[in-house]
Design a protein around this motif. Structure first.
Motif, mmCIF file in Angstrom:
data_model
loop_
_atom_site.group_PDB
_atom_site.id
_atom_site.type_symbol
_atom_site.label_atom_id
_atom_site.label_comp_id
_atom_site.label_asym_id
_atom_site.label_seq_id
_atom_site.Cartn_x
_atom_site.Cartn_y
_atom_site.Cartn_z
ATOM 1 N N PRO A 103 0.821 -1.211 0.000
ATOM 2 C CA PRO A 103 0.000 0.000 0.000
ATOM 3 C C PRO A 103 0.853 1.258 0.000
ATOM 4 O O PRO A 103 1.925 1.302 0.615
ATOM 5 N N GLY A 141 -0.434 5.219 0.588
ATOM 6 C CA GLY A 141 -1.598 6.057 0.772
ATOM 7 C C GLY A 141 -2.873 5.238 0.715
ATOM 8 O O GLY A 141 -2.999 4.206 1.386
ATOM 9 N N ASP A 142 -3.806 5.645 -0.133
ATOM 10 C CA ASP A 142 -5.088 4.958 -0.260
ATOM 11 C C ASP A 142 -5.102 3.920 -1.379
ATOM 12 O O ASP A 142 -6.158 3.366 -1.695
ATOM 13 N N HIS A 143 -3.966 3.658 -1.975
ATOM 14 C CA HIS A 143 -3.917 2.745 -3.112
ATOM 15 C C HIS A 143 -2.925 1.618 -2.865
ATOM 16 O O HIS A 143 -2.137 1.653 -1.911
ATOM 17 N N GLU A 203 -6.722 -0.615 -6.621
ATOM 18 C CA GLU A 203 -7.393 -0.734 -5.333
ATOM 19 C C GLU A 203 -7.513 -2.200 -4.960
ATOM 20 O O GLU A 203 -7.735 -3.059 -5.823
ATOM 21 N N THR A 250 -8.814 -4.770 -1.431
ATOM 22 C CA THR A 250 -9.241 -5.047 -0.066
ATOM 23 C C THR A 250 -8.964 -6.516 0.201
ATOM 24 O O THR A 250 -9.325 -7.363 -0.624
#
Length: 496
Positions: free
Chosen positions: A226, A228-230, A259, A261
């Motif tokens: 990861p 940051g958010d990516h 992305e 999860t």
């Protein structure tokens, strides 16, 4: 086999490497890059911070400067730039790794021990890859990061896969994950994802990524992390066709941003992009430093051609450690870690000036340097302007690093190199808001690493200068160059 077999193999490798070291020629041997004492190295492996020290392991053939049965070489450091040589960490000693302890990674387990994962490699015909590979993922454990005990196979490979290697392990939300590269039964490059609760028992999760390029038959040395958010997926596609400025090397390294999860699919948001545009950049691997930085090393070398240093009894080095970040365009920036400044000696600044067409010597008698060159592109009329590096008295240069206004790119041109390893590589360049282009150039005895505008792009290549006093010169072609800054700092050695 018992651990005594591993120890005996390591002792034999150490002795052979010591004898090879006695014959090493140092004309191009690096001063501030990681290299083996002698012999061949390639991929960085097992990068980590463990028990108060940074550890860098690497693929290593200690017996010669040619690729051969892989071992894991090892160095460690407290500051990322001053390195201590450690004993060879791993050597072939099991049936499953009889033909090589291939690439992998290392993580600290909940018990405080270091868990190294690597690919155990065998040739199907017992000789070479004509009939393909037998590859499995293995584990070795250490209490000090120096001496390891092998625990054998933890992931078996499907029998019909010819390539199945390079495990990278990390933990997210309490679960351990492993990615590795594979060549599918349909000859397509893929990244496979496994998961575990205990580092020992692994189950297949899914195919994380399949290369959309049909020419790509294998994705070596994947890394997934990861920023940051990516999430960033590093891959090394094998088989890509050269197109324009891309795909010009025998082996390539790049990335995809997307992305992810845990428990779900990876959704790419970008196309595949080059991470570095140079001749010699491959197999990058990252780790997270204690301060949260994502740090990368890569291999500078080549599989598809003979290197001049192989006649000197060594081949291959690692890049300087680099910090990664994502910009607003989801482009992966890479720049040298701040600790590189610890290696710099007294700097020499040349101020702001306009350079007319021609060659202007800047400094002589220098093997290693960090050079900062800032050009005002709005005021520069030259078609090409930059640095002649490793220039000798006969005018030959190891490399010309320059902004090319017609191409709109920074080029690293080795056309005047004294060796047969020549050619041009280039990276896209753009002026900053104030109209400037900043080049940071790290010069070692036989290599050049160029960073554009705080790591927007990079170019990493071997560049072997000729005999005699080596110089750095400013070279301007067809016009004038408006230089806002030129600073040169000699670099010191890095072995503690």
């Amino acid at each position: 086999m018992p651990d005594s077999t591993l120890k005996n193999r390591i002792d034999a490798a150490q002795s052979a490497n010591l004898a090879l070291r006695e014959r090493r020629n140092d004309r191009w041997y690096p001063q501030f890059h990681i290299a083996a004492p002698a012999g061949w190295i390639n991929d960085p492996n097992g990068l980590c911070f463990y028990q108060g020290r940074y550890h860098a392991y690497f693929q290593h053939h200690p017996h010669s400067s040619q690729w051969g049965p892989m071992h894991w070489g090892h160095v460690s450091s407290v500051d990322l730039v001053t390195w201590t040589r450690e004993p060879i960490a791993l050597a072939p000693s099991l049936e499953e790794d009889r033909d090589g302890v291939f690439s992998g990674s290392a993580v600290e387990g909940d018990d405080g021990r270091l868990y190294a994962f690597y690919t155990g490699h065998r040739w199907r015909n017992g000789i070479n890859e004509d009939e393909g590979n037998i590859q499995v993922q293995c584990m070795a454990v250490s209490s000090d990061g120096v001496t390891f005990e092998k625990h054998g196979v933890v992931v078996e490979g499907p029998a019909d896969l010819l390539h199945f290697r390079d495990p990278k392990v990390w933990r997210t939300e309490g679960t351990w994950w492993m990615v590795f590269g594979a060549c599918s039964a349909r000859n397509r490059g893929e990244v496979w994802l496994y998961r575990s609760e205990n580092l020992t028992d692994w189950v297949f999760d899914r195919i994380l990524y399949r290369d959309p390029d049909e020419d790509s038959f294998m994705l070596e040395c994947p890394d997934f992390f990861p920023l940051g958010d990516h999430w960033v997926l590093l891959i090394c596609p094998m088989g890509r066709t050269p197109r324009g400025y891309t795909g010009r090397n025998g082996h390539h390294a790049g990335y995809v941003v997307g992305e992810w999860t845990p428990g779900g699919d990876f959704s790419p948001l970008t196309e595949y992009r080059h991470l570095d545009w140079g001749h010699n950049f491959y197999a990058p691997q990252t780790f997270e430093a204690p301060d949260g930085r994502r740090i990368l090393f890569a291999w500078m070398g080549a599989f598809d051609r003979e290197l001049p240093t192989q006649a000197d009894e060594w081949a291959g080095q690692l890049t300087v450690p680099r910090v990664l970040s994502l910009d607003s365009r989801l482009r992966l920036r890479n720049r040298p870690v701040a600790e590189i400044a610890l290696l710099g000696k007294d700097s020499r600044a040349f101020g702001t000036f306009t350079a007319s067409e021609g060659v202007r010597d800047v400094v002589a008698g220098i093997d290693t340097a960090e050079i900062d060159l800032v050009l005002d592109l709005h005021a520069t009329t030259a078609e090409r302007a930059g640095l002649s590096i490793g220039r000798t008295s006969d005018g030959a240069e190891a490399a010309f690093v320059a902004y090319d206004d017609q191409m709109g790119r920074v080029v690293l041109d080795r056309r005047a190199s004294v060796t047969a390893d020549r050619g041009i590589r280039s990276a896209p360049a753009r002026a900053t808001e104030d109209g400037t282009l900043a080049l940071r150039v790290l010069v070692d005895r036989g290599s050049v690493e160029v960073f554009l505008n705080e790591g927007e792009e990079s170019i990493s290549s071997f560049a072997f200068p000729g005999a005699g006093e080596r110089r750095v010169a400013l070279m301007v072609e067809s016009g004038e160059a408006a230089v806002k800054e030129l600073t040169i700092r000699p670099m010191s050695g890095h072995w503690g």
